[in-house]
Design a protein around this motif. Structure first.
Motif, mmCIF file in Angstrom:
data_model
loop_
_atom_site.group_PDB
_atom_site.id
_atom_site.type_symbol
_atom_site.label_atom_id
_atom_site.label_comp_id
_atom_site.label_asym_id
_atom_site.label_seq_id
_atom_site.Cartn_x
_atom_site.Cartn_y
_atom_site.Cartn_z
ATOM 1 N N ASP A 63 0.818 -1.214 0.000
ATOM 2 C CA ASP A 63 0.000 0.000 0.000
ATOM 3 C C ASP A 63 0.851 1.263 0.000
ATOM 4 N N ARG A 64 1.945 1.284 0.761
ATOM 5 C CA ARG A 64 2.792 2.486 0.798
ATOM 6 C C ARG A 64 3.546 2.675 -0.520
ATOM 7 N N ASN E 19 10.369 6.110 -7.918
ATOM 8 C CA ASN E 19 9.604 5.246 -7.023
ATOM 9 C C ASN E 19 10.522 4.221 -6.354
ATOM 10 N N GLU E 20 11.328 3.569 -7.159
ATOM 11 C CA GLU E 20 12.218 2.513 -6.661
ATOM 12 C C GLU E 20 13.266 3.076 -5.684
ATOM 13 N N LYS E 21 13.975 4.133 -6.116
ATOM 14 C CA LYS E 21 15.071 4.675 -5.307
ATOM 15 C C LYS E 21 14.558 5.351 -4.050
ATOM 16 N N CYS E 22 13.513 6.164 -4.178
ATOM 17 C CA CYS E 22 13.091 6.996 -3.052
ATOM 18 C C CYS E 22 12.245 6.205 -2.060
ATOM 19 N N TYR E 23 11.504 5.222 -2.554
ATOM 20 C CA TYR E 23 10.761 4.363 -1.619
ATOM 21 C C TYR E 23 11.756 3.629 -0.723
ATOM 22 N N LEU E 24 12.816 3.122 -1.333
ATOM 23 C CA LEU E 24 13.866 2.420 -0.604
ATOM 24 C C LEU E 24 14.491 3.316 0.465
ATOM 25 N N LYS E 25 14.781 4.583 0.093
ATOM 26 C CA LYS E 25 15.470 5.507 0.988
ATOM 27 C C LYS E 25 14.541 6.054 2.060
ATOM 28 N N GLU E 35 3.748 8.563 6.526
ATOM 29 C CA GLU E 35 3.874 9.602 7.547
ATOM 30 C C GLU E 35 4.323 10.922 6.918
ATOM 31 N N ASN E 36 4.092 12.032 7.650
ATOM 32 C CA ASN E 36 4.516 13.349 7.137
ATOM 33 C C ASN E 36 6.008 13.389 6.838
ATOM 34 N N GLY E 37 6.793 12.808 7.757
ATOM 35 C CA GLY E 37 8.241 12.804 7.552
ATOM 36 C C GLY E 37 8.627 12.038 6.293
ATOM 37 N N GLU E 38 7.917 10.930 6.034
ATOM 38 C CA GLU E 38 8.196 10.145 4.832
ATOM 39 C C GLU E 38 7.830 10.930 3.571
ATOM 40 N N GLN E 39 6.695 11.641 3.656
ATOM 41 C CA GLN E 39 6.294 12.446 2.496
ATOM 42 C C GLN E 39 7.291 13.554 2.221
#
Lengths: 84, 73, 84, 73, 73, 84
Positions: A63-64, E19-25, E35-39
């Motif tokens: 989902d994330r 998507n791949e790089k930033c989701y990982l990081k 979360e806000n921090g993740e966004q």
């Protein structure tokens, strides 16, 4: 070699069937890619069963990941519309 | 026939992924044969990977259904 | 544009030749992929020669990778036949 | 002609893999030029990668032959 | 039409990589929501990735031009 | 369905246009791959801006990657010509 003859109706059904199968193939490809990514994130040791936290992590990971994708696309659109 | 080709491609891709992930995890130093411990690890790893595939698949399909109802994909 | 004419014999030989080349291409693709995997597993520093243990590791890596593949396929078949 | 295309594709793939693996190993912090030490590392790394390709290739072909004789692939 | 397909494929590939790089990081442990921090991290990461794409693109095109003038590619 | 008619001139222009677009697509593919590699090498934390050293690293990463590629090709050619 002679081509088989299809009625228009047959052709339409065949097209729908093939489109449905292609959609399934795309879904399966996405599932393979996300399982790859989320396995690395959520499953470190292999035990006798996935424990609760691993299973929750996997479902949240899906989902994330999709949220992230929507977030990126939305932000790109915002950038484009504000630069016009 | 299209359907069985699709099922076959899907199984093949699953086998490739399990091979890649579980070989990496369970056979860190390849020796003269697959040891019993390595085989046991491969069995478990394979079961966990297929379980994970199912969890991911369910979560993704559920999300697709929610999005198509809410209409905000 | 006129098509060149081939006898049936020519066609059969051509088909065999092409099939042989495709088989070679598939073997080479597998070799590239396994070299990639086994290089990461077996070669950490680059010296003036592969030492004995690296070379043994590479050959074992190939055989154990293929064993793993056979193991997975066999286990999947066992699962399927026991669930029927 | 098919044969030379195959050889070319094979060489190209080998170059790509060496580039990827050896650049990662030998040029950790890319500077204003390829230093002598980096070039020496690239030469060695390239030789080792090609040696490894040969070891893997021999082992794989030997296995294919064993399997096709034993018939248990 | 070819041109817009190309632009679309390019944007799609950029989105996939981000998507791949930033989701990982930015999302090391996926929770019940972003979360806000993740966004905030995703926004920054996305900007840095696009900046990097531009730096790489400029450097590559400059090199292609130098090579085509010097003729030693 | 009837095919549209193109003059030879139109066809030549179309071929040039398509070739140019393919060249662009190849350049963009290389840029995507090098951004992937060089991002991992040069950008560790994400800050409010790329700092100078990260930007220099990215540009150097591109040039040294291409140098490496030329180095490998040249060495392969040297090996081949010295073995003949």
């Amino acid at each position: 070699m002679s081509q088989p003859q299809f009625s228009e109706n047959d052709q339409r059904e065949l097209a729908q069937f093939l489109e449905g199968e292609q959609a399934k193939a795309r879904v399966q490809e996405v599932v393979h890619n996300m399982t790859d990514t989320c396995w690395d994130k959520c499953v470190s040791k292999v035990n006798n069963k996935l424990d609760r936290s691993e299973e929750a992590c996997l479902a949240n990971c899906v989902d994330r990941f999709l949220d992230t994708s929507l977030f990126i696309v939305k932000r790109l659109e915002d950038m484009r519309s504000s630069s016009m | 026939q299209v359907r069985s080709e699709l099922a076959l491609a899907n199984a093949q891709e699953l086998i490739n992924k399990i091979n890649e992930k579980c070989y990496l995890k369970c056979v860190p130093k390849p020796g003269a044969r697959l040891e019993n411990g390595e085989q046991a690890c491969l069995s478990k790893c394979m079961d966990r990977y297929m379980e994970s595939w199912n969890v991911v698949s369910r979560a993704y399909v559920a999300r697709l259904q929610r999005e198509s109802q809410g209409g905000n994909l």
